[in-house]
Motif scaffolding. Structure first.
Motif, PDB file in Angstrom:
ATOM      1  N   ARG A  63      25.084 -34.079 110.544  1.00  0.00           N
ATOM      2  CA  ARG A  63      25.719 -34.633 111.728  1.00  0.00           C
ATOM      3  C   ARG A  63      24.896 -35.798 112.229  1.00  0.00           C
ATOM      4  N   ASP A  65      23.281 -37.594 115.495  1.00  0.00           N
ATOM      5  CA  ASP A  65      22.674 -36.951 116.662  1.00  0.00           C
ATOM      6  C   ASP A  65      23.462 -37.288 117.934  1.00  0.00           C
ATOM      7  N   VAL A  66      24.634 -36.690 118.040  1.00  0.00           N
ATOM      8  CA  VAL A  66      25.497 -36.976 119.193  1.00  0.00           C
ATOM      9  C   VAL A  66      25.813 -35.660 119.910  1.00  0.00           C
ATOM     10  N   VAL A  67      25.719 -35.680 121.226  1.00  0.00           N
ATOM     11  CA  VAL A  67      26.022 -34.478 122.001  1.00  0.00           C
ATOM     12  C   VAL A  67      27.526 -34.258 122.045  1.00  0.00           C
ATOM     13  N   GLY A  68      27.947 -33.048 121.757  1.00  0.00           N
ATOM     14  CA  GLY A  68      29.366 -32.725 121.763  1.00  0.00           C
ATOM     15  C   GLY A  68      29.722 -31.844 122.944  1.00  0.00           C
ATOM     16  N   GLU A  69      30.832 -31.166 122.812  1.00  0.00           N
ATOM     17  CA  GLU A  69      31.276 -30.318 123.922  1.00  0.00           C
ATOM     18  C   GLU A  69      30.472 -29.034 123.994  1.00  0.00           C
ATOM     19  N   HIS A  70      30.303 -28.562 125.208  1.00  0.00           N
ATOM     20  CA  HIS A  70      29.589 -27.308 125.383  1.00  0.00           C
ATOM     21  C   HIS A  70      30.555 -26.181 125.667  1.00  0.00           C
TER      22      HIS A  70
ATOM     23  N   LYS B  35      21.019 -30.593 119.426  1.00  0.00           N
ATOM     24  CA  LYS B  35      20.197 -29.559 118.804  1.00  0.00           C
ATOM     25  C   LYS B  35      20.115 -29.703 117.282  1.00  0.00           C
ATOM     26  N   THR B  38      23.526 -27.752 115.915  1.00  0.00           N
ATOM     27  CA  THR B  38      24.763 -27.850 116.687  1.00  0.00           C
ATOM     28  C   THR B  38      24.706 -29.080 117.569  1.00  0.00           C
ATOM     29  N   SER B  39      25.839 -29.410 118.204  1.00  0.00           N
ATOM     30  CA  SER B  39      25.861 -30.628 119.007  1.00  0.00           C
ATOM     31  C   SER B  39      25.559 -30.367 120.488  1.00  0.00           C
ATOM     32  N   ASP B  40      25.025 -29.192 120.829  1.00  0.00           N
ATOM     33  CA  ASP B  40      24.653 -28.949 122.236  1.00  0.00           C
ATOM     34  C   ASP B  40      23.563 -29.936 122.646  1.00  0.00           C
TER      35      ASP B  40
END
Lengths: 95, 494
Positions: A63, A65-70, B35, B38-40
């Motif tokens: 992936r 390094d992008v923040v996705g949904e929590h 992370k 995961t994408s957190d």
């Protein structure tokens, strides 16, 4: 390979499983049989063969390094056996 | 549950018979946005249990996916430490039950860590250089955070940190004193900060250290039984824990008692370690390859790109500053302490040739301004060229250093962009180096205090400062002190 009762207890403990002592002997026998069966693989000469670490032939599935949904905070805590408004609560862990 | 061990001080004579052997395991939290698998978000300080996902919470049926940037960060560290980079990386599951680990296993690297071997050079207080050999650096994920509050019957768990990428840096049992361990950690902290992969903050837990400590009689080749010490939250406490263990283990050895190979926890208040008795006597992590992750293959091209983007390293800059700029090692050490200061200095040295003056300006007025306002050098209002022209102004004798630092520099801080020369002119600070205009002032001062002149000539040389003071006052501070001093002595000694 023979599994004795001590090994059985250790494996159960590592997996956090409880068992009825009455069935211990039967289980050691079963586990020994399973291991014996798997040991058949040792008959093959695998020297010089890299161990198989994955069943897929894919590589570099990564992936960015992008923040996705929590997961929603409430949903995350929903199935906790014990919780408060912020935290999961577990029996006191002493180090 | 916790057994306290008090140790009596041990004489240096007895201590001298033993060798202390230390290996360190350092966990560094990587500065990624998301992370490891995961994408957190990895943001620190969010409300508890908000940086979470089904994967982080260990729900069934979820699949991890590797964060590319975390892999790059691990490789950066490996290249900086001269490690061999593993080309085909697989991940493993380390299985254990603990409330901060919802999956029941940590995804880590067991066999085939991404960085193999490597070394970190350190410098000790006495100037001695030493190289600490690394065993490996591998990638893994952090656990959640448990809070054991006093008076609370439960342990509270926050999973915001669970899954944050870590690298674990493992040394060989290579260090022989607490100071070596301390210097090693200092070097690691500097490296991760230069590489922009970790903020290096040990108090906040983004850098964590466990120490493996053993002793052996001097001259022995066989390592003693190792004791692992945890829970040290500062470099100083790592050093204290090592010192304490050294004494404790010698005492046991001298008394013929067994040194137990175990995990101990450090208590910062008492400065002692105590046994962490866990029900799990034997750790059996049953590592096996993580079937949910495909291998990460590091191509030549990828490796080259990372190598090319590597910033200058602290040790390289240190050596350059000493070699090319002829700086004392003390200056070079202070200037390379942070990458940003070092790079500012580098830029400054492109604009001036007076490297020592550049170093003095940076270590003096610039650093004290930053410290006073707790600013970062990136927020420093004056460009390197500005400091360079200030240095030039002093070197040309147009202003003295004290006028430059006390009058012009504060004006430059207030209104960035104004040139020091312009400020000096507008404040009428350009000093007079013209002998013809300074001489009459001095003659007048001497004439008015003929009594003191006689005293001076009779041997009271200390009066020179008083005469200088008069001259400076009369010239409104503009007489070049060097020139004035020279003429003054000439006239007095006549």
């Amino acid at each position: 390979m023979k599994i004795d009762v001590n090994t059985l207890r250790k494996i159960a403990h590592l997996a956090r499983l409880e068992f009825d002592e009455k069935g211990a002997e039967h289980m050691t026998k079963d586990m020994t049989q399973i291991l014996d069966w798997v040991e058949k693989l040792n008959e093959l000469d695998t020297s010089g063969v890299e161990p198989l670490t994955t069943m897929s032939s894919e590589e570099n599935i990564m992936r960015e390094d992008v923040v996705g949904e929590h997961l929603d905070h409430e949903k995350g805590l929903k199935n906790a056996p014990k919780r408060d408004s912020d935290y999961f609560r577990v029996p006191k862990v002493l180090e | 549950m916790i057994e306290e061990t008090k140790t009596a001080p041990i004489s240096t004579g007895i201590k001298g018979k033993y060798e202390l052997v230390i290996g360190l395991e350092v966990h560094a939290q990587l500065l990624t946005n998301s992370k490891m698998y995961t994408s957190d978000s990895t943001a620190y300080g969010n409300l508890p249990n908000t940086n979470i996902s089904v994967l982080t919470l260990g729900h069934p049926g979820t699949l991890p996916k590797v964060n590319k940037r975390a892999v790059e960060f691990a490789i950066r560290m490996g290249l900086a430490c001269n490690c061999e980079i593993t080309r085909r990386n697989i991940f493993s599951r380390k299985n254990y039950f603990y409330p901060d680990l919802p999956k029941g296993y940590q995804i880590t690297q067991d066999k085939g860590p991404i960085c193999v071997g490597g070394e970190v050079p350190i410098t000790l207080g006495n100037g001695e250089n030493k190289t600490v050999t690394l065993n490996r650096i591998h990638m893994e994920e952090d656990a959640g955070k448990s809070m054991h509050l006093a008076g609370e019957t439960d342990t509270l768990v926050d999973f915001n940190r669970a899954g944050v990428p870590l690298i674990e840096i493992v040394t060989e049992p290579d260090m022989r004193s607490s100071e070596e361990a301390y210097q090693f950690l200092t070097e690691i902290k500097k490296l991760v900060r230069y590489l922009d992969i970790c903020d290096g903050n040990m108090e906040e837990g983004s850098l964590r250290c466990d120490a493996n400590i053993s002793i052996m009689p001097k001259g022995s080749k066989t390592l003693g039984k190792k004791v692992e010490v945890k829970n040290m939250n500062s470099f100083r406490n790592v050093a204290r824990a090592i010192e304490h263990e050294f004494d404790r283990q010698i005492l046991l050895y001298e008394n013929g008692e067994d040194i137990v190979s175990e995990t101990r926890t450090f208590d910062a208040t008492s400065g002692t370690t105590s046994s962490m008795r866990t029900k799990e006597d034997l750790n059996d992590y049953r590592y096996f390859p993580e079937p949910d992750l495909s291998p990460v293959v590091v191509s030549e091209e990828w490796l080259e790109n990372i190598q090319n983007e590597l910033p200058p390293l602290p040790r390289e800059l240190f050596e350059k500053f000493v070699r090319d700029y002829d700086l004392p090692t003390y200056d070079a050490g202070v200037l390379t302490d942070s990458k940003e200061i070092a790079l500012y200095f580098e830029a400054l040295c492109q604009a001036t040739q007076n490297y020592k003056a550049a170093s003095n300006w940076l270590m003096g007025p610039v650093k004290s301004y930053l410290n006073e306002l707790t600013l970062h050098i990136d927020d420093f209002p004056i460009k390197p060229e500005g400091i360079a022209s200030l240095i030039l102004l002093v070197d040309e004798g147009k202003v003295s250093f004290s006028v430059a630092s006390q009058k012009i520099y504060p004006e430059m801080l207030k209104s960035a962009g104004r040139s020091p020369l312009e400020i000096a002119q507008s404040l009428n600070l350009i000093q007079d180096s013209d002998e013809d205009s300074i001489k009459p002032i001095i003659e007048q001062v001497l004439e008015e205090s003929s009594g003191k002149v006689a005293e001076y000539r009779a041997g009271k040389k200390g009066l020179l400062g008083m005469f200088m003071g008069q001259v400076m006052k009369r010239s409104k501070g503009k007489a070049d002190p060097k020139v004035a001093n020279k003429i003054l002595i000439e006239l007095l000694e006549k």
